[in-house]
Structure formats: C-alpha cells, structure tokens
Write an enzyme that holds these catalytic residues in place. Structure first.
Site, short mmCIF file in Angstrom:
data_model
loop_
_atom_site.label_atom_id
_atom_site.label_comp_id
_atom_site.label_asym_id
_atom_site.label_seq_id
_atom_site.Cartn_x
_atom_site.Cartn_y
_atom_site.Cartn_z
CG HIS A 186 -2.10 -0.81 1.12
ND1 HIS A 186 -2.90 -1.12 2.18
CD2 HIS A 186 -2.65 -1.40 0.05
CE1 HIS A 186 -3.89 -1.88 1.76
NE2 HIS A 186 -3.76 -2.07 0.47
CD GLU A 428 9.20 -14.57 -30.91
OE1 GLU A 428 9.71 -13.92 -29.99
OE2 GLU A 428 8.26 -15.38 -30.71
CG ASP A 452 13.00 -14.43 -28.48
OD1 ASP A 452 14.00 -14.74 -27.82
OD2 ASP A 452 11.83 -14.62 -28.09
CB CYS A 499 5.37 -6.56 -29.19
SG CYS A 499 5.81 -8.17 -29.86
#
Ligand code: PEP
Ligand code: MG
Length: 566
Positions: A186, A428, A452, A499
């Site tokens: 928290h 990739e 990759d 990505c």
C-alpha cells in the site's frame, strides 16, 4: 547513503519528520457492565467509521478513487459479522473492549500474515491499521498530525498506512521513507498515486534518521542521501527539476493521438502480462494491447489453467480495453520460460529446441483449449491471436487450422465469437524474417519481437556476457531483418507492429517510422515517452536518417550516428 527499494520515482529534498505509532498501552480488566462495554465498543466503531469516511474522502481528492477504496475497505472489514461476533463474544464473556479488539484482530492478523500470498499479507497490514485506529479511539489517544507537517517534509515511518496517507498534503510532503514495504505494498501504491518520491524497506530507518535532519529521497534509484553536501543538493536539485520538467512535458502528450511531426498516425499500444495490466495500459494512455504474454497464466501453479480460467482472464482484459485492440499471444514457453509441471525435458539447446508454437502444435488439446478461450473472449472486444516463434509457413497453417477447428466446435456449441478474428505472426526468428514475404500472404498481421529476433539473427545468447556485445538491434543484420519484415508486410497490405523492447528506444523510432511500422507496443511506463519521440520527427527527416543508417557497416557507426542526432 541508505539503500532501499525505489517505489515511487522522483527526487525529494527536505527535513525528516519521524512518524512513530504511539504504543497503545492499557491494563486489561474484567468487565461487569457488559451492555455498557458493548456500547463503548460500538461507539468506537461508529467514530472509526466516521473518521475513515473522512479520510477516504481526503484520499479521493489527493490520490484518487482507487486509493480511497482501500480506506473504504476498512469499513467493510470492521463491519464483518465474524469479526463483530468474535469481539462482542469476548466482551460478553467479561473481557474489556480494548483486549477483545486486540485479541480478535491479532488472531486474524496472524492468519493473514502467515500466508505466502502478497495480497493476503496486505490484508494483515489493513487489519493492523484498523486495530491501531480502534485502540486509539478506545483509549482516547491522539496521533501526530501528518496533515500539519510543514512544507518540505520527508515522512519517515515503519510503514505508511492508508490512514496516515489520508492526512498527507501533497504540497508539503516531498518524500517518504519506510522500514518495510515492497513495490506492491500500500505504501508504494499510495506514494505513486500521490506522485511523492518514496524509498521503502530501508533497514532501521527510524533509528538511523532523526526528526529535523536534512535528507534527499531518490525514489528513482531507491537511495536516501543523509547529511547531503552543498554539491549533493545542487546535483539533486538539478535532477529533480529535470525529472519534473520531463514529466510535465510528457503529460502534454496524454490523451493525444500518436502523430509524427508531418501528421502520419501510428498506433501506440502496451505489452501486458495479466488482465490487471490492461488497466495499467489504459491508465498509461495506451491505445490497446500489442502483446499479452499469456505464459504468466501458466506459471506459479501446479497444473494447466482450464479453458474457463483462461477465458475469464482474456475476457477480463478485453472488457477493460472496451473495444481497443488486444493481441493475445499463444503460449510461449521453453527457452528461458520454464513451467515445471509440463515436465519438459532438459535440452542441450533450449532456445533452439522444443518451445513456443513447436510445443503447442505437438500438444494440440492444450493448445486448442487456449485457442477456444481466446475465441470466446473475442465476443467481448477487438481480440486478435498471435503465434510466437514462427519459423515456417507450415506452422502458421497448422495453427490457423486449429483456430478453424476450434471455431467449428464453438459454432456447433452455439458459443459466440468473432468469425473474422485476425491471426498474426510474431516475427522473432531469422527464418521468419527471411520468409516474411511468404508469411505475409497468409498472416493477418505481423508483430516484430526484437528481443528474440536480435538473438536469433546474431546467433547470440544474451545471457552470455562473452557475446553480449553482439546483442544489439542496431546491428546492420538485425536492422535489415526489421526493414525487410516491415516492407514485406506493407507490400502485402497487412499491419506491422513491434512489441520487442526496441520499439521504445528513441534511437530506433525514426528508423521504424521510415520503414513503415504501423504499431508500437511498449511497456506502460514508456507510452508517453514514445508518443513524444514520434512527434519529434517528420516522415522526410526519418527517411533521411534511415537512408544514412542503412548504408553503415557496423553497429557502432549506427549507434554513434543516432546518438549524435537524437
Ligand atoms: C520478443 O521476443 O521480442 C518479445 C516481445 O517476446 P518475449 O520477450 O516475451 O520473448
Ligand atoms: Mg520472444
């Protein structure tokens, strides 16, 4: 210098205010007038609820609705029938209200604190907070008023409880230091919501620091500079100003479209690893999700998630995204991503071995249950499927055939899904780069996984420090691979995203713009930075940069040149 966990970014320079919880001492005593004692307890609960509501309101204004909910949760806990019954039962048996409250809450705190689960442990922290507040009310003890802290205060406490945070005036508190807490506690969540630099888990902070002494809180690096010199102050003031300036500049890009300086529009999405992250993507102003890494659903458990469990997770993400794109990558295990219960054999060469789409195509039932779950979720948003580690057209065809089988099954069962769900390829591997033209004819989209792709193109294991100098997406070979994948996608008329981490690299951005990338998918923290970096370039400028770079023979030349102009 004290070291801790940097839990909320930024730099704060100020004077320490130690906030120690008062020890709430009392002598347990036997009770004769039971009704009066129960009334004393219910009055204390009523006062607690009133106080908590006020604190929740204060928190709603200073931190936000979600943070206020944490405080409101305390009201739910104190009203819990089991808790109430236990406390009132003890009082009825002759225990005083203080001891009844303490005994009952300690019992629950013990149970929750003993679990491994961080969320449940957090409940224990909530209960401690509630116990402290209730006992203070019963004993009539007033705490140090954080709300009265002067400007330039650095709060130092064992932990920052939600009730403490409610008193924080953002203008006056410039930093937070605690002895306990993690990135997800928290204290951390609240500090981040209030944008106050925070360093948590600093061992013995309370005894090492004293009220009134000057310190620098470096929440970015998780450090506290004690007894700062004049040079330290100058240095950190400059860092703080630069940090705040950049933050202000970035905020100007919130809610805007992602446009180049010459007006070309790009899609700017986020990479996520759980449905909860979809919320973070939206908060970060992402325009969708370009990569949902589903392996996290399969990790930290002892058996496969069921189709329903997966469906719920994908549907949750789709629902949060409200029609924004959600690219779900099918299971990508093996290599550095191990799942013990699958019993995969140790391989000589795991990165070249039985992993990702290769494993899924040999474990068709498991794969089909994931595909069905994704298809079912496609009825709740703009869901798309992406296969990882594709190296040959057959793999894409086999994967697509399974999608069709799963569709047949759902159709026959009368379950809704998007008939036209796009099926894409994560490019990739070197192989997918070289046959991008062939793949583009059969895929609905590409997303380039440079993490990759770099390794597979350079035949280089990034975990091996002896060859890590080769691992760079700016290697001419990798750049050619990226360019060719994008150009082949564009030629075939399909969208091409990226990505991998390189999508957020300011040096890479003009090159991607020039090659024709249509979507950038980055971590939530990078969204505004990438939007700002894209806005810096016109298409013509990006083209000129790319043309120069593509003639360069070495990685060093490329990086030196890009650094000189970006
Ligand atoms: C990649 O390889 O670039 C990628 C985004 O996937 P991951 O990092 O999950 O392998
Ligand atoms: Mg990958």
């Amino acid at each position: 210098m004290l070291k801790g966990i940097g839990a909320s970014e930024g730099y704060g320079i100020g004077k320490v205010m130690i906030v120690e919880e008062k020890t709430l001492e009392y002598t347990p005593h036997a009770v004769n007038d039971i009704d009066a004692e129960i009334k004393r307890y219910s009055d204390a609960v009523e006062a607690f609820i009133k106080e908590t509501k006020e604190q929740a309101e204060a928190l709603r204004v200073s931190a936000g609705a979600k943070e206020a909910e944490i405080m409101e949760g305390h009201i739910g806990i104190i009203n819990d029938p089991g808790l109430k019954m236990s406390i009132e039962g003890l009082i009825t048996g002759g225990t005083c209200a203080e001891a009844a409250t303490e005994q009952t809450l300690d019992m629950f705190i013990g149970i929750f604190a003993a679990t491994e689960d961080e969320m449940t442990q957090q409940r224990a922290a909530d209960l401690k907070d509630i116990k402290h507040a209730l006992l203070s009310i019963l004993l009539g003890i007033n705490e140090v008023k954080i709300s009265e802290a002067p400007a330039g205060t650095v709060l130092v406490a064992k932990e920052v409880t939600p009730s403490m945070t409610a008193g924080i005036n953002k203008e006056n508190i410039v930093g937070i230091i605690t002895e306990t807490g993690s990135q997800t506690s928290h204290s951390a969540i609240l500090a981040r919501a209030m944008e106050i630099p925070a360093v948590l888990s600093v061992p013995n902070a309370l005894s090492q620091l004293s009220s009134g002494e000057q310190v620098i809180v470096d929440g970015t690096n998780g450090e506290v500079v004690t007894a700062p010199s004049a040079d330290d102050i100058t240095d950190y003031t400059a860092r703080r100003d630069a940090f705040l300036r950049e933050k202000r500049e970035l905020e100007m890009f919130r809610g805007r479209r992602t446009l180049s300086a010459s007006g070309e529009e790009y899609e700017l999405c986020c990479n996520i690893g759980s449905p909860k992250d979809a919320g973070k993507a939206i908060q970060a102003d992402g325009e969708g999700v370009g990569l949902f890494r589903t392996e996290f659903l399969f990790m930290d458990r002892t058996s496969l998630p069921t189709e329903d469990e997966q469906f719920e997770a994908y549907k949750a993400a789709a629902t949060i995204l409200k029609g924004k794109p959600l690219i779900i990558r099918t299971l990508d295990i093996g290599g550095d991503k191990e799942i013990p219960y699958l019993g995969l054999e140790k391989e000589e060469n795991p990165f070249m071995g039985f992993r990702a789409i290769r494993y899924c195509l040999k474990n068709r039932e498991m794969f089909k249950s994931q595909i069905k779950a994704i298809l079912r979720a496609s009825a709740f948003g703009d869901v798309r499927i992406m296969f990882p580690l594709i190296t040959a057209v057959e793999e894409l065809r086999e994967g697509k055939a399974l999608v069709e089988e799963a569709k047949d099954y759902l159709r026959a069962s009368g379950i809704e899904f998007n008939e036209n769900i796009p099926v894409g390829v994560m490019t990739e591997t070197a192989a997918s780069g070289v046959i991008a033209d062939l793949l583009a004819k059969e895929a609905d989209f590409f997303s380039i996984g440079t993490n990759d792709l770099t390794g597979y193109t350079m035949a280089c294991d990034r975990g091996n420090s002896d060859v890590s100098y080769l691992y760079s997406p700016f290697q001419p070979s990798v750049l050619r691979m990226i360019k060719s994948i994008i150009e082949n996608g564009v030629k075939a008329g399909i969208p091409v995203g990226m990505c991998g981490e390189a999508a957020a690299n300011p040096l890479m951005i003009p090159l991607l713009m020039s090659f024709g990338l249509t979507e950038f998918s980055v971590s939530a923290v990078s969204v505004l930075k990438v939007r700002k970096n894209i806005a810096k370039w016109t298409k013509a400028e990006a083209d000129a940069v790319a043309e120069k770079v593509m003639e360069m023979a070495t990685e060093k030349e490329v990086v030196d040149y890009l650094k000189s102009i970006v």
